[in-house]
Design an enzyme around this catalytic site. Structure first.
Site, PDB file in Angstrom:
ATOM      1  N   PHE A   1       0.860  -1.185   0.000  1.00 17.39           N
ATOM      2  CA  PHE A   1       0.000   0.000   0.000  1.00 17.39           C
ATOM      3  C   PHE A   1       0.890   1.227   0.000  1.00 17.39           C
ATOM      4  O   PHE A   1       1.737   1.378   0.891  1.00 17.39           O
ATOM      5  CB  PHE A   1      -0.849  -0.066   1.276  1.00 17.39           C
TER       6      PHE A   1
ATOM      7  N   GLU B   1       0.161   3.150   9.982  1.00 16.86           N
ATOM      8  CA  GLU B   1      -1.293   3.207   9.719  1.00 16.86           C
ATOM      9  C   GLU B   1      -1.977   4.296  10.552  1.00 16.86           C
ATOM     10  O   GLU B   1      -3.115   4.158  10.986  1.00 16.86           O
ATOM     11  CB  GLU B   1      -1.945   1.832   9.856  1.00 16.86           C
TER      12      GLU B   1
HETATM   13  N1  CAA Z   1     -13.698   6.929   5.781  1.00 19.15           N
HETATM   14  C1  CAA Z   1     -14.279   7.509   4.695  1.00 19.15           C
HETATM   15  N2  CAA Z   1     -13.979   8.756   4.278  1.00 19.15           N
HETATM   16  C2  CAA Z   1     -13.069   9.447   5.001  1.00 19.15           C
HETATM   17  C3  CAA Z   1     -12.446   8.901   6.131  1.00 19.15           C
HETATM   18  C4  CAA Z   1     -12.785   7.589   6.515  1.00 19.15           C
HETATM   19  N3  CAA Z   1     -12.215   7.026   7.568  1.00 19.15           N
HETATM   20  N4  CAA Z   1     -11.582   9.810   6.632  1.00 19.15           N
HETATM   21  C5  CAA Z   1     -11.658  10.891   5.855  1.00 19.15           C
HETATM   22  N5  CAA Z   1     -12.565  10.669   4.861  1.00 19.15           N
HETATM   23  C6  CAA Z   1     -12.968  11.584   3.798  1.00 19.15           C
HETATM   24  C7  CAA Z   1     -13.580  12.844   4.395  1.00 19.15           C
HETATM   25  O1  CAA Z   1     -14.969  12.698   4.617  1.00 19.15           O
HETATM   26  C8  CAA Z   1     -13.304  13.855   3.295  1.00 19.15           C
HETATM   27  O2  CAA Z   1     -14.228  13.664   2.252  1.00 19.15           O
HETATM   28  P1  CAA Z   1     -14.989  14.911   1.575  1.00 19.15           P
HETATM   29  O3  CAA Z   1     -13.966  15.496   0.646  1.00 19.15           O
HETATM   30  O4  CAA Z   1     -16.144  14.324   0.885  1.00 19.15           O
HETATM   31  O5  CAA Z   1     -15.352  15.847   2.695  1.00 19.15           O
HETATM   32  C9  CAA Z   1     -11.940  13.420   2.745  1.00 19.15           C
HETATM   33  O6  CAA Z   1     -11.791  12.036   3.107  1.00 19.15           O
HETATM   34  C10 CAA Z   1     -10.788  14.198   3.343  1.00 19.15           C
HETATM   35  O7  CAA Z   1     -10.808  13.988   4.749  1.00 19.15           O
HETATM   36  P2  CAA Z   1     -10.435  15.129   5.799  1.00 19.15           P
HETATM   37  O8  CAA Z   1     -11.085  16.401   5.388  1.00 19.15           O
HETATM   38  O9  CAA Z   1     -10.735  14.607   7.154  1.00 19.15           O
HETATM   39  O10 CAA Z   1      -8.858  15.253   5.524  1.00 19.15           O
HETATM   40  P3  CAA Z   1      -7.727  15.862   6.460  1.00 19.15           P
HETATM   41  O11 CAA Z   1      -6.597  16.176   5.581  1.00 19.15           O
HETATM   42  O12 CAA Z   1      -8.261  16.914   7.337  1.00 19.15           O
HETATM   43  O13 CAA Z   1      -7.343  14.658   7.485  1.00 19.15           O
HETATM   44  C11 CAA Z   1      -6.539  12.500   8.152  1.00 19.15           C
HETATM   45  C12 CAA Z   1      -7.309  13.344   7.136  1.00 19.15           C
HETATM   46  C13 CAA Z   1      -7.536  11.780   9.016  1.00 19.15           C
HETATM   47  C14 CAA Z   1      -5.591  13.277   9.015  1.00 19.15           C
HETATM   48  C15 CAA Z   1      -5.768  11.556   7.238  1.00 19.15           C
HETATM   49  O14 CAA Z   1      -4.859  12.299   6.454  1.00 19.15           O
HETATM   50  C16 CAA Z   1      -5.033  10.460   7.984  1.00 19.15           C
HETATM   51  O15 CAA Z   1      -5.641   9.475   8.401  1.00 19.15           O
HETATM   52  N6  CAA Z   1      -3.688  10.603   8.083  1.00 19.15           N
HETATM   53  C17 CAA Z   1      -2.861   9.487   8.507  1.00 19.15           C
HETATM   54  C18 CAA Z   1      -2.490   8.682   7.291  1.00 19.15           C
HETATM   55  C19 CAA Z   1      -2.107   7.286   7.623  1.00 19.15           C
HETATM   56  O16 CAA Z   1      -2.739   6.609   8.412  1.00 19.15           O
HETATM   57  N7  CAA Z   1      -1.076   6.839   6.939  1.00 19.15           N
HETATM   58  C20 CAA Z   1      -0.610   5.498   7.083  1.00 19.15           C
HETATM   59  C21 CAA Z   1      -0.172   5.008   5.739  1.00 19.15           C
HETATM   60  S1  CAA Z   1      -0.082   3.279   5.553  1.00 19.15           S
HETATM   61  C22 CAA Z   1       1.351   2.819   6.324  1.00 19.15           C
HETATM   62  O17 CAA Z   1       1.509   3.111   7.455  1.00 19.15           O
HETATM   63  C23 CAA Z   1       2.377   2.054   5.577  1.00 19.15           C
HETATM   64  C24 CAA Z   1       2.122   0.619   5.424  1.00 19.15           C
HETATM   65  O18 CAA Z   1       2.735  -0.033   4.579  1.00 19.15           O
HETATM   66  C25 CAA Z   1       1.163  -0.046   6.292  1.00 19.15           C
END
Ligand code: CAA
Length: 383
Positions: free
Chosen positions: A123, A363
């Site tokens: 991912f 994550e």
């Molecule tokens: N389910 C469905 N939709 C969602 C959602 C969810 N859980 N979370 C956000 N959305 C939607 C929102 O409703 C919004 O949609 P609209 O445009 O229709 O309004 C859109 O997504 C944007 O969301 P936000 O406005 O909340 O965005 P933001 O920038 O303010 O914040 C955040 C988002 C929650 C901080 C997000 O950026 C986040 O989770 N950050 C952490 C990222 C993360 O977990 N990264 C890990 C990567 S994977 C990894 O670790 C590597 C691996 O190999 C495993």
């Protein structure tokens, strides 16, 4: 927590516990010292259905529910955290995205390979400058005749370089923020795709992590998963499920640490008795056990709700937050119970302590989980 599990789930748990103890746990210390991607055991896990637990049988998966998935993932994590990370990512992110948004052709091409363990899935969301602020990703997907050209670098990709399938989030419309992100399926070996060196990490050495760079890497239109602009929301909802997996993994690591500490405290004598008879140690073990059970219950709740089709953004974030912090606390205390021995490689608790630390980071960090829970609290008020 057997009261909440069916006889079939208990039997599966026992079978996977036996497998994990016989085949995975004995490798863990060697994999920590001399990291390599554990293909042999992953193939065996694939044969047992552990790499496509909730993928339906018609696509080669085990067709089980999310509750069973977290129960089995805990068993693998208790044997080795690296195996659990690889299992969690390939099940929870690429396969779940294919199931929720893939075309029939994409599902038929990829799911049987992933579920069997012939292929591992990865991912690609984070980038060197954009982790918590995932919307700030810069990888571009530029439209060209018949498809797209991907350009950019993805960071912290679990199984990077080993996995054969990568789900890549890239901007098709950089001016549109979250609504300008699309998701693409890229196979290892695509022209213009290269891998960075394996990151040298504190723990989970066998869950190899690399960056992936795309330099005008062509992907056909048929490789886009979901519609243009839907990639960010898809990634976020997949992460809701992925976070339940990390919670289960955290419970498994913590449980292994408690088991080691409990045995040690029963055998180790000081001042004429087993050290667990001293309140300082006994209370620590009691707190460790309580944290683990609370973490497991939050994890099972999130899994149970997901099985019933509920959106689990809040419950998954709570489970991941609490379980990962519990894993850090419990493994810290396990080192303390073992004293000097806990600090050496003669016992596995120093490895559990190092392996647990990243569960508070990947994550979505603990801070991001708190932000998600906080936002959900106010969303509930608005309803
Ligand atoms: N389910 C469905 N939709 C969602 C959602 C969810 N859980 N979370 C956000 N959305 C939607 C929102 O409703 C919004 O949609 P609209 O445009 O229709 O309004 C859109 O997504 C944007 O969301 P936000 O406005 O909340 O965005 P933001 O920038 O303010 O914040 C955040 C988002 C929650 C901080 C997000 O950026 C986040 O989770 N950050 C952490 C990222 C993360 O977990 N990264 C890990 C990567 S994977 C990894 O670790 C590597 C691996 O190999 C495993």
């Amino acid at each position: 927590m057997d009261f909440s599990l069916s006889e079939e789930q208990q039997a599966l748990r026992q079978a996977v516990r036996d497998f994990a103890r016989a085949e995975v746990a004995p490798l863990a210390a060697d994999l920590d010292r001399e990291p390599r991607f554990p293909w042999e055991t992953l193939r065996k896990m694939g044969a047992l259905g552990l790499l496509g637990v909730t993928t339906p049988e018609e696509y080669g998966g085990a067709g089980l529910d999310v509750v069973t998935y977290v129960v089995l993932l805990e068993e693998i994590a208790a044997a080795d955290a690296s195996h659990a990370t690889i299992m969690s990512v390939t099940n929870g992110l690429p396969q779940s995205l294919l199931l929720t948004h893939g075309t029939e052709e994409q599902r038929r091409r990829y799911l049987p390979r992933l579920a069997s363990g012939e292929w591992i899935g990865a991912f690609c969301l984070s980038e060197p400058h954009a982790g918590s602020d995932a919307v700030a990703l810069r990888t571009r997907a530029e439209r060209v005749d018949g498809g797209y050209l991907l350009t950019g670098t993805k960071a912290w990709v679990t199984s990077g370089g080993e996995a054969q399938l990568y789900v890549v989030m890239a901007k098709t419309d950089p001016a549109a923020g979250a609504r300008g992100v699309s998701a693409f399926l890229v196979e290892k070996g695509a022209d213009g795709m290269t891998f960075g060196r394996a990151e040298e990490k504190l723990g989970q050495h066998a869950a190899v992590t690399r960056s992936v760079t795309f330099e005008r890497c062509f992907v056909p239109e048929s490789a886009r998963i979901g519609g243009e602009g839907q990639g960010f929301v898809m990634a976020m909802s997949a992460l809701d499920g992925g976070r339940i997996g990390i919670a289960a993994q955290s419970v498994g690591i913590a449980r292994a640490a408690l088991e080691t500490a409990r045995s040690y405290a029963n055998e180790r004598q000081a001042f004429g008795r087993a050290i667990h008879e001293f309140q300082g140690v006994g209370f620590k073990l009691a707190d460790m056990a309580t944290r683990i059970d609370a973490a497991r219950l939050l994890t099972l709740r999130a899994a149970w709700l997901k099985d019933r089709g509920y959106r689990v953004t809040r419950e998954a974030a709570m489970a991941k937050l609490f379980a990962s912090e519990a894993a850090s606390a419990v493994t810290h205390d396990a080192v303390q119970v073992l004293g000097g021995y806990g600090y050496t490689k003669d016992f596995p608790v120093e490895r559990y302590f190092r392996d647990a630390r990243v569960t508070e980071i990947y994550e979505g960090t603990s801070e991001i989980q708190r932000m998600v829970i906080h936002r959900q609290l106010y969303r509930e008020l608005e309803r």
